[in-house]
Design an enzyme around this catalytic site. Structure first.
Site, PDB file in Angstrom:
ATOM      1  CE  LYS A 224      -3.114   1.736   3.637  1.00 47.13           C
ATOM      2  NZ  LYS A 224      -3.977   2.893   2.455  1.00 47.13           N
ATOM      3  CD  GLU A 230       9.824  -5.813   6.849  1.00 48.45           C
ATOM      4  OE1 GLU A 230       8.800  -4.507   6.423  1.00 48.45           O
ATOM      5  OE2 GLU A 230       8.805  -5.846   8.352  1.00 48.45           O
ATOM      6  N   GLY A 284      -4.744  -2.169   5.189  1.00 46.67           N
ATOM      7  CA  GLY A 284      -3.556  -3.007   4.123  1.00 46.67           C
ATOM      8  C   GLY A 284      -4.815  -4.332   4.903  1.00 46.67           C
ATOM      9  NE  ARG A 285      -6.460  -3.679  11.192  1.00 47.51           N
ATOM     10  CZ  ARG A 285      -5.788  -2.141  10.994  1.00 47.51           C
ATOM     11  NH1 ARG A 285      -4.595  -2.460  10.635  1.00 47.51           N
ATOM     12  NH2 ARG A 285      -6.519  -0.853  11.642  1.00 47.51           N
ATOM     13  CD  GLU A 370      -1.254  -3.509  11.776  1.00 49.03           C
ATOM     14  OE1 GLU A 370      -0.216  -4.014  11.822  1.00 49.03           O
ATOM     15  OE2 GLU A 370      -2.510  -4.464  10.595  1.00 49.03           O
ATOM     16  CG  HIS A 401      -3.197 -35.045  19.163  1.00 50.31           C
ATOM     17  ND1 HIS A 401      -3.625 -36.057  19.685  1.00 50.31           N
ATOM     18  CD2 HIS A 401      -3.927 -34.939  17.441  1.00 50.31           C
ATOM     19  CE1 HIS A 401      -4.563 -37.435  18.612  1.00 50.31           C
ATOM     20  NE2 HIS A 401      -4.791 -36.459  18.200  1.00 50.31           N
ATOM     21  CE  LYS A 529       5.263  -0.962   9.139  1.00 48.70           C
ATOM     22  NZ  LYS A 529       4.273  -0.206   8.511  1.00 48.70           N
TER      23      LYS A 529
HETATM   24  O1  F6P Z   1       2.683  -3.996   9.809  1.00 49.34           O
HETATM   25  C1  F6P Z   1       2.091  -2.784   9.509  1.00 49.34           C
HETATM   26  C2  F6P Z   1       0.884  -2.416   8.105  1.00 49.34           C
HETATM   27  O2  F6P Z   1       1.689  -1.004   8.392  1.00 49.34           O
HETATM   28  C3  F6P Z   1       0.120  -3.212   7.752  1.00 49.34           C
HETATM   29  O3  F6P Z   1      -1.510  -2.782   8.222  1.00 49.34           O
HETATM   30  C4  F6P Z   1       0.816  -3.482   6.679  1.00 49.34           C
HETATM   31  O4  F6P Z   1      -0.826  -4.477   6.559  1.00 49.34           O
HETATM   32  C5  F6P Z   1       1.543  -3.845   6.273  1.00 49.34           C
HETATM   33  O5  F6P Z   1       2.693  -3.280   7.207  1.00 49.34           O
HETATM   34  C6  F6P Z   1       1.794  -3.601   4.890  1.00 49.34           C
HETATM   35  O6  F6P Z   1       2.204  -2.142   4.320  1.00 49.34           O
HETATM   36  P1  F6P Z   1       2.434  -1.811   2.937  1.00 49.34           P
HETATM   37  O7  F6P Z   1       1.410  -2.627   2.056  1.00 49.34           O
HETATM   38  O8  F6P Z   1       2.932   0.012   3.001  1.00 49.34           O
HETATM   39  O9  F6P Z   1       3.408  -2.966   2.281  1.00 49.34           O
END
Ligand code: F6P
Length: 564
Positions: A224, A230, A284-285, A370, A401, A529
Site C-alpha cells: 500500500k 521487507e 492493509g488488513r 492490529e 494433541h 519500523k
Molecule cells: O504492519 C503494519 C502494516 O502497516 C500493516 O498494517 C500492513 O498490512 C503492512 O504493514 C504492510 O504495509 P504495506 O502494504 O504498506 O507494505
C-alpha cells in the site's frame, strides 16, 4: 462451576467523548453497567449444560444461516436477558449508526481521515459497477491485467507465458491472498502456481527463487505504502536474481505493483501500465477485497475473486437488514465485549477443522490484534477498560494433541470458534467424517465437561479401588462450561470464505464501536519500523553509546559473528 473474574474497568465506566455516542456512553456508565454487572454475576450460576436442559429450543434459538454459513452460538453464555442487555449496549454506543456511517463512506478512520466503506468494494462484484470511479478503475485494470496474463498477451522477457506468481508483500498485503490461495487450492490446481514472500529473512526469498522458473514467473510487489522495508528488499532480490538468471537487463514485464502510491512504485522501477492503484482509504488488513487480491485472481481466476466479494456481500446484506437481536456478526462481537469486559477473558481460540483454513488464525490475528490492540478511544482518551485480546489457534485435529489440554483443564476460560466444512474435496474412507466427529465432540466436551464424582464412579465400576479412584478423579475431572461457537459451511469455496472473512470483520467492528476505539489505524507498529532503521546503522558500526546496554550487547554479538 467456574467463576468469571471480577468485572473490570469497562464496567467501572469511562465516558468516551465521541460525538454521537457521548450521551449514550454516559447513560451506559450510569445505568447499563450495573445491569451488565448483575447479569454477569447471575449468569455464572447457570451452566451451559443447564441452559440446554432448561430450553429445548436453545440450539435453534441461538443459531442461524448467514449467507453460505451456518453459525451456532448456542454454546455461548447467552440468554434472553444477556442478549437484550448486550443489544442495548450496542444501540447506546451507536453501533447501528456507525455501520450506516461506514456504508455511507464517512471517515470512520478519524486518525488518518479516511473512509472505511468496505461494503462498496463487495457490492461491485454483485452490481458489476460502482458509483465510485476509483473502484471501477481499480477492478477494470485488475481484470485487464489478469486477462492479459491468462491469454499470454503479457509474457515474460523470453516470450513465454507465465506459470508462477510470487506475491511479495507483508501483513495485510500478504495474509489475505495467501489465505485465499491456500483455501482454494483445496479444489485442485490453480491456473498459475502461487508463492508468497513476506518476511525479510533472506531464507524466504532465497527458497522461493530456488523453486520458481525464472522465464515464466511473475512477481507482484504488493505494498500500500510502497515504502515497506521487507517488501522492497525482497522485490530487489527478486529483480537481481531474475536479471542474472535470464542474463537480461530488462525484466520489467515480470513485475507488477499493487499500491496506493503509484508514483513510489514507478520510482522503484515498475512500468506504469503494470501498476494497479488501490484507493488510499483501503486499509492493509482489509485489502483482500481490493486489487490486493490480484494473486487470487491470477491463480484462480477473476470469477473466484468475485465470488469472494459476493460471499462478503451476503454478510453486508445480513448486517444491514437484520435486527440486532438476530444479527449474527453483531452478536459475536457483543459476546467478545461480554467476555472481555464482564468475564475478564483476554484470549480467543480459532480452530478450523479444515486443513485449507489453516492460515485463518494467522489472518485473524492481524485483523483483530492490529485493529483492536488499542488503549485509547477514537478521541485519544486513555481507556480504563480492556479492549482487544489475543487471537490464536491452529487446525484441528492437530491442536487436540497440543493445546486443547489447556482449553479443557487449564485455569482460564478461553472461548473457542470451531469452523468446519461439511464436505471434503478429498474424501478418503471415513476420514472426513472422523474429522467432523472430533470437531463436534470438542465443543461438546468443552461445554459439558465431566464431574469428579461421575469419573470416580466409572473407575470404581471398572475395578479401581475407592481411594485411588478418588485421587485419579480429581485429575480427570473436566470443569466444562467453556463456551464456543461453531461455524459450518457446506464446502470450502470462494463464496463461503468471503462470507467468513466479512463475518469476522463485522464482529471486530461491533466490539470496536462498543469500546469506542478506531479499529482502522495501527500507529503502534510505526516506532518499531523507525528504530529498526537506526539499528541497521548500529549493526553496521554506528555509535551505540546512546543505546541501552542490553541492546548494545546484542549488537556486539552480531558484529562478532560476522567476523568468522
Ligand atoms: O504492519 C503494519 C502494516 O502497516 C500493516 O498494517 C500492513 O498490512 C503492512 O504493514 C504492510 O504495509 P504495506 O502494504 O504498506 O507494505
Amino acid at each position: 462451576m467456574e467463576r468469571p473474574a471480577p468485572l473490570n474497568g469497562y464496567l467501572k465506566g469511562n465516558a468516551v467523548s465521541t460525538t454521537p455516542q457521548h450521551g449514550a456512553r454516559s447513560r451506559y456508565d450510569a445505568e447499563i453497567r450495573s445491569t451488565l454487572q448483575n447479569i454477569a454475576q447471575n449468569s455464572i450460576t447457570t451452566s451451559l449444560s443447564q441452559r440446554f436442559q432448561e430450553d429445548t429450543d436453545r440450539a435453534a434459538r441461538y443459531s442461524a444461516d448467514v449467507g453460505p454459513l451456518f453459525v451456532d452460538y448456542s454454546k455461548q453464555h447467552i440468554d434472553k436477558d444477556i442478549l437484550a442487555t448486550l443489544c442495548t449496549l450496542a444501540r447506546d454506543t451507536g453501533v447501528p449508526e456507525q455501520f450506516a456511517a461506514l456504508r455511507a463512506g464517512a471517515h470512520l478512520n478519524n486518525t488518518e481521515d479516511r473512509a472505511t466503506n468496505y461494503p462498496s468494494l463487495r457490492r461491485w462484484a454483485v452490481d458489476g459497477k460502482s458509483s465510485d470511479h476509483a473502484i471501477n478503475e481499480m477492478y477494470s485494470s485488475m481484470a485487464k491485467l489478469v486477462a492479459a496474463v491468462h491469454s499470454g498477451e503479457l509474457t515474460g522477457a523470453t516470450g513465454k507465458a507465465f506459470t508462477d506468481v510470487v506475491n511479495i508483500g507483508i501483513g495485510g498485503s500478504d495474509f489475505g491472498p495467501r489465505l485465499v490461495c491456500d483455501a482454494l487450492a483445496n479444489q485442485g490446481d490453480g491456473i498459475l502456481n502461487a508463492h508468497f514472500a513476506a518476511n525479510i529473512d533472506p531464507s524466504v526469498i532465497t527458497e522461493i527463487l530456488a523453486t520458481v522458473p525464472a522465464e515464466t514467473t511473475l512477481f507482484i510487489v504488493a505494498s500500500k505504502s510502497f515504502g515497506t522495508q521487507e517488501t522492497r528488499s525482497n522485490a530487489n532480490a527478486a529483480r537481481a536474481w531474475l536479471s542474472s538468471t535470464l542474463n537480461c537487463k530488462n525484466v520489467d514485464q515480470h513485475f507488477v505493483a499493487v499500491t496506493s502510491k503509484p508514483s513510489a512504485a514507478k520510482n522503484f522501477g515498475i512500468k506504469e501500465e503494470l501498476i494497479l492503484c488501490t484507493p488510499e482509504w483501503v486499509g492493509g488488513r482489509f485489502s483482500l477485497w481490493s486489487s490486493f487480491g490480484l494473486a487470487v485472481a491470477l491463480c484462480f481466476g477473476m470469477d473466484n475473486f468475485r465470488a469472494i466479494l459476493q460471499g462478503g456481500h451476503a454478510i453486508d446484506l445480513h448486517v444491514e437488514h437484520t435486527p440486532l437481536e438476530d444479527n449474527v456478526p453483531v452478536i459475536l462481537g457483543l459476546l467478545d465485549v461480554w467476555y472481555r469486559n464482564a468475564w475478564g477473558i483476554s484470549s480467543q481460540a480459532v480452530l478450523p477443522y479444515e486443513h485449507h483454513l489453516k492460515l485463518l488464525p494467522i489472518y485473524l490475528q492481524q485483523l483483530f490484534m492490529e485493529s483492536a490492540g488499542k488503549s485509547v478511544s477514537r478521541d485519544g482518551e486513555v481507556l480504563k477498560y480492556g479492549t482487544g485480546g489475543v487471537i490464536w489457534g491452529t487446525e484441528g485435529t492437530n491442536g487436540q494433541h497440543s493445546f486443547h489440554q489447556l482449553l479443557h483443564q487449564g485455569s482460564d476460560t478461553i472461548p473457542c470458534d470451531f469452523i468446519a466444512s461439511l464436505r471434503s474435496y478429498n474424501p478418503v474412507g471415513e476420514q472426513h467424517q472422523n474429522l467432523i466427529a472430533n470437531c463436534f465432540s470438542q465443543s461438546l466436551v468443552l461445554m459439558q465437561g465431566q464431574s469428579a464424582a461421575d469419573i470416580k464412579q466409572t473407575l470404581i465400576n471398572n475395578g479401581t479401588g475407592p481411594e485411588e479412584a478418588t485421587q485419579l478423579a480429581q485429575h480427570k475431572a473436566m470443569l466444562g462450561n467453556r463456551p464456543s461457537t461453531t461455524i459450518l459451511m457446506r464446502q470450502l469455496d470462494a463464496s463461503a470464505l468471503g462470507a467468513l472473512i466479512a463475518l469476522y470483520e463485522y464482529r471486530l467492528f461491533t466490539a470496536s464501536f462498543v469500546w469506542g476505539i478506531n479499529p482502522f489505524d495501527q500507529w503502534g507498529v510505526e516506532l518499531g519500523k523507525q528504530i529498526s532503521q537506526t539499528l541497521m546503522g548500529a549493526l553496521s558500526g554506528d555509535d551505540v553509546s546512546s543505546l541501552d546496554s542490553s541492546t548494545a550487547q546484542l549488537i556486539a554479538r552480531y558484529q562478532e559473528a560476522q567476523k568468522t
